[in-house]
Design a protein around this motif. Sequence first.
Motif, mmCIF file in Angstrom:
data_model
loop_
_atom_site.group_PDB
_atom_site.id
_atom_site.type_symbol
_atom_site.label_atom_id
_atom_site.label_comp_id
_atom_site.label_asym_id
_atom_site.label_seq_id
_atom_site.Cartn_x
_atom_site.Cartn_y
_atom_site.Cartn_z
ATOM 1 N N LEU A 196 -6.332 1.274 -6.806
ATOM 2 C CA LEU A 196 -5.170 1.440 -6.778
ATOM 3 C C LEU A 196 -4.419 -0.079 -7.206
ATOM 4 O O LEU A 196 -4.921 -0.942 -6.518
ATOM 5 C CB LEU A 196 -4.479 2.216 -5.886
ATOM 6 N N THR A 197 -3.525 -0.111 -7.924
ATOM 7 C CA THR A 197 -2.572 -1.342 -7.955
ATOM 8 C C THR A 197 -1.570 -1.447 -6.963
ATOM 9 O O THR A 197 -1.344 -0.591 -6.139
ATOM 10 C CB THR A 197 -1.959 -1.335 -9.416
ATOM 11 N N HIS A 202 0.118 1.482 -4.418
ATOM 12 C CA HIS A 202 0.375 1.624 -3.036
ATOM 13 C C HIS A 202 1.848 1.714 -2.983
ATOM 14 O O HIS A 202 1.933 2.461 -1.874
ATOM 15 C CB HIS A 202 -0.298 0.245 -2.522
ATOM 16 N N ARG A 203 2.535 0.780 -3.446
ATOM 17 C CA ARG A 203 4.137 0.972 -3.404
ATOM 18 C C ARG A 203 4.514 2.502 -3.310
ATOM 19 O O ARG A 203 5.207 3.203 -2.494
ATOM 20 C CB ARG A 203 4.776 0.244 -3.893
ATOM 21 N N ASP A 204 4.164 3.198 -4.562
ATOM 22 C CA ASP A 204 4.362 4.683 -4.773
ATOM 23 C C ASP A 204 3.876 5.409 -3.638
ATOM 24 O O ASP A 204 4.470 6.297 -3.142
ATOM 25 C CB ASP A 204 3.980 4.905 -6.041
ATOM 26 N N PHE A 205 2.836 5.179 -3.259
ATOM 27 C CA PHE A 205 1.942 6.073 -2.212
ATOM 28 C C PHE A 205 2.595 5.939 -0.926
ATOM 29 O O PHE A 205 2.979 6.848 -0.171
ATOM 30 C CB PHE A 205 0.523 5.611 -1.952
ATOM 31 N N PHE A 234 9.629 3.662 4.983
ATOM 32 C CA PHE A 234 9.273 2.732 3.977
ATOM 33 C C PHE A 234 10.141 1.692 3.516
ATOM 34 O O PHE A 234 11.227 2.262 3.121
ATOM 35 C CB PHE A 234 8.287 3.201 2.847
ATOM 36 N N ASN A 235 9.858 0.299 3.671
ATOM 37 C CA ASN A 235 10.749 -0.634 3.087
ATOM 38 C C ASN A 235 10.448 -1.124 1.696
ATOM 39 O O ASN A 235 9.624 -2.116 1.860
ATOM 40 C CB ASN A 235 10.891 -1.583 4.423
ATOM 41 N N GLU A 236 10.939 -0.772 0.870
ATOM 42 C CA GLU A 236 10.430 -1.100 -0.345
ATOM 43 C C GLU A 236 11.094 -2.633 -0.690
ATOM 44 O O GLU A 236 10.498 -3.492 -1.512
ATOM 45 C CB GLU A 236 11.242 -0.328 -1.589
ATOM 46 N N LEU A 263 3.738 -4.592 7.042
ATOM 47 C CA LEU A 263 4.995 -4.911 7.340
ATOM 48 C C LEU A 263 6.063 -4.024 6.789
ATOM 49 O O LEU A 263 7.213 -4.145 7.017
ATOM 50 C CB LEU A 263 5.075 -6.362 6.958
ATOM 51 N N SER A 264 5.825 -3.466 5.656
ATOM 52 C CA SER A 264 6.642 -2.382 4.969
ATOM 53 C C SER A 264 6.578 -1.223 5.062
ATOM 54 O O SER A 264 7.316 -0.357 4.727
ATOM 55 C CB SER A 264 6.207 -2.912 3.426
ATOM 56 N N GLN A 265 5.478 -0.595 5.976
ATOM 57 C CA GLN A 265 5.423 0.809 6.497
ATOM 58 C C GLN A 265 6.662 1.064 6.978
ATOM 59 O O GLN A 265 7.019 2.488 6.997
ATOM 60 C CB GLN A 265 4.190 1.103 7.213
#
Length: 243
Positions: A86-87, A91-94, A102-104, A139-141
Amino acid sequence: MIEIKNVSKTYNYNTHALQDVNLSLPRGEIVGLFGENGAGKTTLMKCILNFLHYKGEITLDGEPITRKNIVKLSFATCEHSFFPTLTANGHRDFYREHFETFNEKRFQGLLDFFELPAGRALGKFSAGQKNQFEVILALSQGADYILMDEPFAGNDVFNREDFYKVLLGILEPTETVILSTHLLEEVENFISRAVLLRGGTIVGDVTVEELDEQGRSLMDYVKETYHYRADRVLKAVADMTGE
């Protein structure tokens, strides 16, 4: 708060990885978890995450850690937990789909900071890039407690130092980081507390503020706690060379 009470973990019936560990980890701290290889640092983190069976009790904000509340924990490990095909954007989308917190903005900011290619599969990243991305995900979760186990293996000193500065700038007051690393002198100015493990037991627990008041460095404290013998190198050389 994470409360660890009388936690023990034994491998192969007689290898004691942890022995009656008691520890409280309130919100808003950056805790350095230090110790020699085999001291129990990774085992303790995996027990907190409920990856391992153990004796004792670990609670998260007063509740046992289960599927219902484990979303409050995230984990960055050099063993890696991402999907290699996965790119980064995948992963961001997932994560955006599966984690409500999630902190985009943080995700994209850290991706830009590390200059990682958003459209490349993670399996094609270098070892250092993989470790960087593992940290980005943790850190972004949107977790309250972020556990990091040797997160920057394979990264140069400038990347590590710059990241610690960024970390201090982006953490919310309620976020807690538990960082296991051998790079004591690098993180001394970024952690608020040091917990020392040896042989599966806690042998030291001190705040950086307390060390400052005592006029001691973190390295001094670690050497004193571990009863480090400065003459052991000279003795070993002398024994091997006969001089």
